[in-house]
Structures are given as structure tokens and as C-alpha cells.
Write a protein that holds these residues in place. Structure first.
Motif, PDB file in Angstrom:
ATOM      1  N   THR A 196       0.800  -1.237   0.000  1.00 62.41           N
ATOM      2  CA  THR A 196       0.000   0.000   0.000  1.00 62.41           C
ATOM      3  C   THR A 196       0.823   1.273   0.000  1.00 62.41           C
ATOM      4  N   GLY A 197       2.080   1.217   0.486  1.00 63.21           N
ATOM      5  CA  GLY A 197       2.878   2.440   0.602  1.00 63.21           C
ATOM      6  C   GLY A 197       2.382   3.353   1.703  1.00 63.21           C
ATOM      7  N   MET A 198       1.645   2.815   2.677  1.00 55.89           N
ATOM      8  CA  MET A 198       1.119   3.646   3.768  1.00 55.89           C
ATOM      9  C   MET A 198       2.226   4.065   4.718  1.00 55.89           C
ATOM     10  N   ARG A 199       2.003   5.162   5.395  1.00 57.70           N
ATOM     11  CA  ARG A 199       2.960   5.683   6.366  1.00 57.70           C
ATOM     12  C   ARG A 199       2.960   4.820   7.628  1.00 57.70           C
ATOM     13  N   ARG A 200       4.055   4.905   8.368  1.00 58.69           N
ATOM     14  CA  ARG A 200       4.182   4.127   9.607  1.00 58.69           C
ATOM     15  C   ARG A 200       3.054   4.431  10.588  1.00 58.69           C
ATOM     16  N   LEU A 203      -0.229   2.910   9.523  1.00 62.08           N
ATOM     17  CA  LEU A 203      -0.264   1.466   9.735  1.00 62.08           C
ATOM     18  C   LEU A 203      -0.522   1.128  11.203  1.00 62.08           C
ATOM     19  N   LEU A 204       0.187   1.807  12.085  1.00 62.85           N
ATOM     20  CA  LEU A 204       0.070   1.494  13.508  1.00 62.85           C
ATOM     21  C   LEU A 204      -1.265   1.963  14.085  1.00 62.85           C
ATOM     22  N   GLY A 205      -1.928   2.886  13.407  1.00 61.26           N
ATOM     23  CA  GLY A 205      -3.214   3.370  13.891  1.00 61.26           C
ATOM     24  C   GLY A 205      -4.407   2.621  13.326  1.00 61.26           C
ATOM     25  N   LEU A 206      -4.158   1.630  12.486  1.00 57.46           N
ATOM     26  CA  LEU A 206      -5.251   0.905  11.835  1.00 57.46           C
ATOM     27  C   LEU A 206      -6.089   0.105  12.825  1.00 57.46           C
ATOM     28  N   ARG A 207      -7.408   0.150  12.639  1.00 56.85           N
ATOM     29  CA  ARG A 207      -8.354  -0.674  13.389  1.00 56.85           C
ATOM     30  C   ARG A 207      -9.090  -1.586  12.416  1.00 56.85           C
ATOM     31  N   GLN A 252      -8.896  -6.177  20.341  1.00 59.30           N
ATOM     32  CA  GLN A 252      -7.789  -5.256  20.616  1.00 59.30           C
ATOM     33  C   GLN A 252      -8.015  -3.946  19.870  1.00 59.30           C
ATOM     34  N   SER A 253      -7.441  -2.857  20.400  1.00 60.27           N
ATOM     35  CA  SER A 253      -7.738  -1.518  19.884  1.00 60.27           C
ATOM     36  C   SER A 253      -7.254  -1.312  18.457  1.00 60.27           C
ATOM     37  N   THR A 254      -6.113  -1.888  18.105  1.00 61.55           N
ATOM     38  CA  THR A 254      -5.560  -1.694  16.764  1.00 61.55           C
ATOM     39  C   THR A 254      -5.172  -3.030  16.147  1.00 61.55           C
ATOM     40  N   ILE A 255      -5.029  -3.043  14.829  1.00 54.08           N
ATOM     41  CA  ILE A 255      -4.645  -4.270  14.118  1.00 54.08           C
ATOM     42  C   ILE A 255      -3.217  -4.665  14.469  1.00 54.08           C
TER      43      ILE A 255
END
Length: 330
Positions: A196-200, A203-207, A252-255
Motif C-alpha cells: 500500500t505504501g502507507m505511512r508508519r 499502519l500502527l493506527g489501523l483498526r 484489541q484496539s488496533t490491528i
């Protein structure tokens, strides 16, 4: 016009304007007297009256930084990082200068000194903070400054563009190295990052609620640019997420439940296990964006996926394989 005259061995400047009390001050040189008079006249033209310079004599840069840190920074998306940078600025000797004495030369000296110990990009960010602090002080807090001295100083040139991409079997070695770690979702994280080229931070904020399984799309409600966007998932990325979801605790809160600091440590341990050198986690964004171009997407389509608002910035993240380009040219 100001009146400049020599009086008892010193040069006296006097400014008279209708609607204001005459102001005068003595200096050791005629040049200093003329400069003071010009600055005062400029302030009168700007504010409509001669400002009370006593507040400039008693206000330090540190006081403005503290107020900005308290009132302005918390309202920004990058508040944590900005507050940390302001703490660094407040510890510097420049913060002790009063605003009446803060000069263009002071800012230039600060710039040159900081360049000896930190990267150009860091200095540019620090100068941007200083400039906005002074701008807010003038526009919103009524500080009677005639000009923003930070804007008069040349910014350092940032030369940190990277062209590092995955080569050879590096991707497979990284994925295989994830199996030897203690983070069960790290392999999925790398695949989604590359695809995806998503930012760090994204990614860490994904639910799990951000992932639309029916549409095969990730919806980011808020990004670095302050806007939302939708990121389409390749079949590979979608399958990796589905596999992790089948094993993960969906409550859990995030993926990917880890902090940026924990990711950095896990990344360096992975590089060591995989025997890969000179690769940063952010380089996966370069890799992902470049692959989107290599799949035939145009710049507008790629920018809608990557979240770049300026096409010139998107070009910095794009490093196409020359061999692929040769093949496409036939």
C-alpha cells in the motif's frame, strides 16, 4: 521624516508623527540613530501608533515559546513532536534573548551552530517553529515587532532524498525473518506496508473497523495531511490481513498493537536476522509507491492512494526500476 542631529558628542534621532507623542533616543553612531528611526517609523506605519517598546525589552523568546507550546501546539496533529522540539529550543541560549535584541544575525548564528550537530531537515523544522511563534506573537498576541527576523534568514538545503529499494531476495529474507521473531503480526505489517505504501503512523493506527472486507479497501479517517482517504488493497495485502484476523484478538484496539518505538526496535532486530543492511522502515513506502507506478497507475491515481498532496513530493518517493522501464519501452 525623522530628525537626526549631533548633540553633546552623541547622535540623537527624533521621530514626530501626528497623533503620537514625539519619540527620541541617543546613539553612539549616526548609522544606529538612522536605523532606530526607520524601524520606529515602519512600526508607526504598520500599527498606526508608536508601539511601547518596553514590552519588547522585557519579553524573552523563551516566554513566547512557552506560551506557544501551551496554547498553540496542543491543537496540532503533530503536537507531541512539536512540543519536544520546542523544549530543545527553550534550552538553547537563544531563548534568553529579549525580543528587542533578537536580530537576523542571531538566527543565522543559531542555524549555523545547529547544523554542526543535527541534520538540515531538523534545523529547517526548528526555524519553521521559531518563525511561526514570532508570526503568531505579532498577529494574534499584539507584540509590536516591525518584522519577523526568522523569515529574513536563509533556510538550509535538505539533501536527504533516498532511492533505496528492495533488491534481489531481500523481501523474502525479511518475510522469512519475521517467523523467527516474537511478534506474530510483523509479517502481515510488512506485506501491507509494501503493498500500500502507507505511512508508519497510518499502519500502527489501523483498526479492524477501518477495513472494508466487501470493498477490499482501508479507510483512513485522518492522515498526516489532515484529510481522509481510501487505500485499495491488493489481493496479497487483503489475504495477509484476513489470515491475521483469523488468529488475532479482534477486540484489541488496533490491528498492529505496537508503538513507533517498539516498531523501530523490532525492525532493527529483523534486519539483523535477515542479513539486510542500509534499509529503513520508511523505505518500504518508497518501495510501495514505486510498485504502484510500475503496475501502470498514473500520478493522480498513485497520489490518491499514497496521500501525497503535492506531486513534486510524490516524485521524491518514486524510484522506478530501470530494467522494467526498458522492458516497457520494448
Amino acid at each position: 521624516m525623522a530628525t537626526i542631529r549631533k548633540l553633546r558628542g552623541r547622535w540623537q534621532a527624533q521621530v514626530r508623527r501626528r497623533g503620537m507623542k514625539p519619540r527620541c533616543k541617543s546613539f553612539d553612531s549616526k548609522l544606529e540613530a538612522e536605523k532606530w528611526a526607520r524601524d520606529l517609523e515602519a512600526q508607526v506605519d504598520r500599527f498606526g501608533a508608536a508601539p511601547d517598546t518596553k514590552i519588547l525589552e522585557s519579553t524573552t523568546l523563551d516566554q513566547l515559546l512557552e506560551r506557544y507550546q501551551r496554547e498553540v501546539s496542543p491543537n496540532k496533529r503533530g503536537s507531541v513532536q512539536e512540543i519536544q522540539r520546542i523544549e530543545v529550543l527553550r534550552r538553547h541560549e537563544l531563548a534568553y534573548r529579549t525580543m528587542i535584541g533578537l536580530s537576523q544575525q542571531d538566527i543565522a548564528s543559531f542555524r549555523d551552530e545547529r547544523l554542526q550537530s543535527v541534520a538540515s531537515s531538523t534545523v529547517v523544522r526548528e526555524l519553521a517553529i521559531l518563525s511561526h511563534v514570532i508570526e503568531v506573537s505579532i498577529r494574534d498576541w499584539g507584540l509590536p515587532l516591525a518584522k519577523n527576523v526568522v523569515k529574513m534568514v536563509r533556510r538550509p538545503v535538505i539533501q536527504n532524498e533516498r532511492s533505496r529499494r528492495l533488491t534481489g531476495d531481500e523481501e523474502q529474507r525479511l518475510l522469512d525473518g519475521c517467523d523467527g521473531g516474537k511478534i506474530p503480526y510483523f509479517r502481515t505489517l510488512l506485506i501491507v506496508a509494501i503493498e500500500t505504501g502507507m505511512r508508519r503512523g497510518e499502519l500502527l493506527g489501523l483498526r479492524w473497523s477501518d477495513v472494508s472486507h466487501n470493498r477490499r479497501v482501508i479507510r483512513l479517517a485522518m492522515t498526516k495531511n489532515g484529510t481522509s482517504r481510501e487505500v485499495p488493497l491488493s489481493q496479497r495485502a487483503f489475504d495477509a490481513l484476513a489470515d491475521w484476523k483469523s488468529r488475532a484478538d479482534v477486540d484489541q484496539s488496533t490491528i498492529f498493537p505496537m508503538t513507533a518505538g517498539a516498531l523501530e526496535q523490532a525492525w532493527y532486530r529483523l534486519l539483523k536476522r535477515a542479513g539486510v543492511t542500509g534499509l529503513r522502515f520508511h523505505d518500504l513506502r518508497h518501495e510501495g509507491v514505486s510498485r504502484l507506478f510500475e503496475r501502470g497507475l498514473n500520478m493522480i491515481e498513485v497520489s490518491s492512494i499514497s496521500g501525497h498532496r503535492e506531486l513534486r513530493m510524490l516524485k521524491r518517493y518514486t524510484h522506478l526500476s530501470v530494467d522494467d522501464l526498458v522492458a516497457r519501452l520494448g
